[in-house]
Scaffold this active site. Structure first.
Site, PDB file in Angstrom:
ATOM      1  N   VAL A 286      55.119  90.401  10.065  1.00 22.26           N
ATOM      2  CA  VAL A 286      54.883  91.299   8.927  1.00 22.26           C
ATOM      3  C   VAL A 286      53.428  91.034   8.543  1.00 22.26           C
ATOM      4  O   VAL A 286      53.135  90.049   7.866  1.00 22.26           O
ATOM      5  CB  VAL A 286      55.841  91.010   7.753  1.00 22.26           C
ATOM      6  CG1 VAL A 286      55.500  91.887   6.561  1.00 22.26           C
ATOM      7  CG2 VAL A 286      57.291  91.218   8.182  1.00 22.26           C
ATOM      8  N   PRO A 287      52.500  91.873   9.015  1.00 23.24           N
ATOM      9  CA  PRO A 287      51.069  91.565   8.953  1.00 23.24           C
ATOM     10  C   PRO A 287      50.457  91.702   7.564  1.00 23.24           C
ATOM     11  O   PRO A 287      49.638  92.582   7.283  1.00 23.24           O
ATOM     12  CB  PRO A 287      50.461  92.568   9.940  1.00 23.24           C
ATOM     13  CG  PRO A 287      51.393  93.737   9.885  1.00 23.24           C
ATOM     14  CD  PRO A 287      52.761  93.150   9.683  1.00 23.24           C
ATOM     15  N   CYS A 288      50.814  90.786   6.680  1.00 17.35           N
ATOM     16  CA  CYS A 288      50.347  90.812   5.293  1.00 17.35           C
ATOM     17  C   CYS A 288      48.838  90.626   5.185  1.00 17.35           C
ATOM     18  O   CYS A 288      48.248  90.963   4.154  1.00 17.35           O
ATOM     19  CB  CYS A 288      51.095  89.781   4.462  1.00 17.35           C
ATOM     20  SG  CYS A 288      51.006  88.109   5.115  1.00 17.35           S
ATOM     21  N   HIS A 289      48.196  90.141   6.250  1.00 11.82           N
ATOM     22  CA  HIS A 289      46.741  89.996   6.210  1.00 11.82           C
ATOM     23  C   HIS A 289      46.047  91.355   6.104  1.00 11.82           C
ATOM     24  O   HIS A 289      44.896  91.428   5.703  1.00 11.82           O
ATOM     25  CB  HIS A 289      46.239  89.239   7.446  1.00 11.82           C
ATOM     26  CG  HIS A 289      46.492  89.931   8.738  1.00 11.82           C
ATOM     27  ND1 HIS A 289      47.719  89.879   9.369  1.00 11.82           N
ATOM     28  CD2 HIS A 289      45.692  90.707   9.513  1.00 11.82           C
ATOM     29  CE1 HIS A 289      47.654  90.591  10.489  1.00 11.82           C
ATOM     30  NE2 HIS A 289      46.441  91.099  10.588  1.00 11.82           N
ATOM     31  N   ARG A 290      46.753  92.430   6.412  1.00 10.13           N
ATOM     32  CA  ARG A 290      46.191  93.778   6.338  1.00 10.13           C
ATOM     33  C   ARG A 290      46.237  94.354   4.928  1.00 10.13           C
ATOM     34  O   ARG A 290      45.778  95.464   4.699  1.00 10.13           O
ATOM     35  CB  ARG A 290      46.936  94.694   7.301  1.00 10.13           C
ATOM     36  CG  ARG A 290      46.762  94.278   8.754  1.00 10.13           C
ATOM     37  CD  ARG A 290      47.555  95.158   9.689  1.00 10.13           C
ATOM     38  NE  ARG A 290      47.414  94.657  11.060  1.00 10.13           N
ATOM     39  CZ  ARG A 290      48.294  94.882  12.023  1.00 10.13           C
ATOM     40  NH1 ARG A 290      49.366  95.612  11.789  1.00 10.13           N
ATOM     41  NH2 ARG A 290      48.105  94.387  13.232  1.00 10.13           N
TER      42      ARG A 290
END
Length: 180
Positions: A145-149
């Protein structure tokens, strides 16, 4: 499921050591950016699970994650790179709102970013930017879940990992962004 059913794999990437804990190919927790294998393994000690020798499915997952975390590879990556929407995550403990946010974040493509406020709008809760930020802060599945985006409207925002916001910057750089 009991903690004894969980498997943990720990592996090195360009952004540091990563640990992935799962049960029957459903991801329960991912932790990233550790300085050593021991540090990564110790991050899971409360779950009473130690690193396992990777099996076939885990080896494929490790290769996919490591490839997605390779510095300097952004130019050669397609929009579908670093996409793990085919990997199941253990969302049983999430509320409906949290599931919507997680789904919206998983729909952000490689190199795409959104603000907390934009995500709140996408999930039908305008004005809930702080609630989206809370979901991201508690994200148990970074990378998957690419929360860095997800960025703050006035900068990079926070990031929960062993190396904090520095890891978020590295992930964004891998995807072709330079964030001040």
């Amino acid at each position: 499921m009991s903690e004894s059913e969980f498997r943990l794999v720990v592996f090195e990437t360009d952004i540091g050591w990563v640990g992935v804990m799962h049960c029957d190919r459903v991801i329960h927790r991912v932790r990233i950016g550790f300085a050593s294998m021991l540090d990564a393994a110790m991050a899971f000690r409360e779950h009473r699970v130690g690193p396992d020798e990777p099996n076939g499915w885990e080896k494929k997952l490790i290769r996919r994650i490591a490839k997605g975390l390779t510095h300097g590879a952004a130019i050669s990556k397609s929009k579908s790179a670093f996409c793990f929407d085919d990997i199941d995550v253990d969302d049983d403990e999430l509320t409906d709102f949290q599931r919507k946010v997680v789904t919206a974040v998983r729909n952000l493509g490689f190199g795409e970013t959104a603000s907390y406020g934009e995500l709140a709008n996408r999930v039908g809760h305008p004005g809930a930017a702080r609630a989206v930020g809370t979901v991201m802060r508690k994200n148990r599945f970074p990378i998957i879940v690419p929360c860095h985006r997800v960025l703050s409207s006035n900068g990079i925002g926070g990031f929960t990992s062993a190396r904090g916001v520095g890891t978020k910057r590295l992930l964004l750089q891998i995807e072709g962004h330079e964030i001040d």
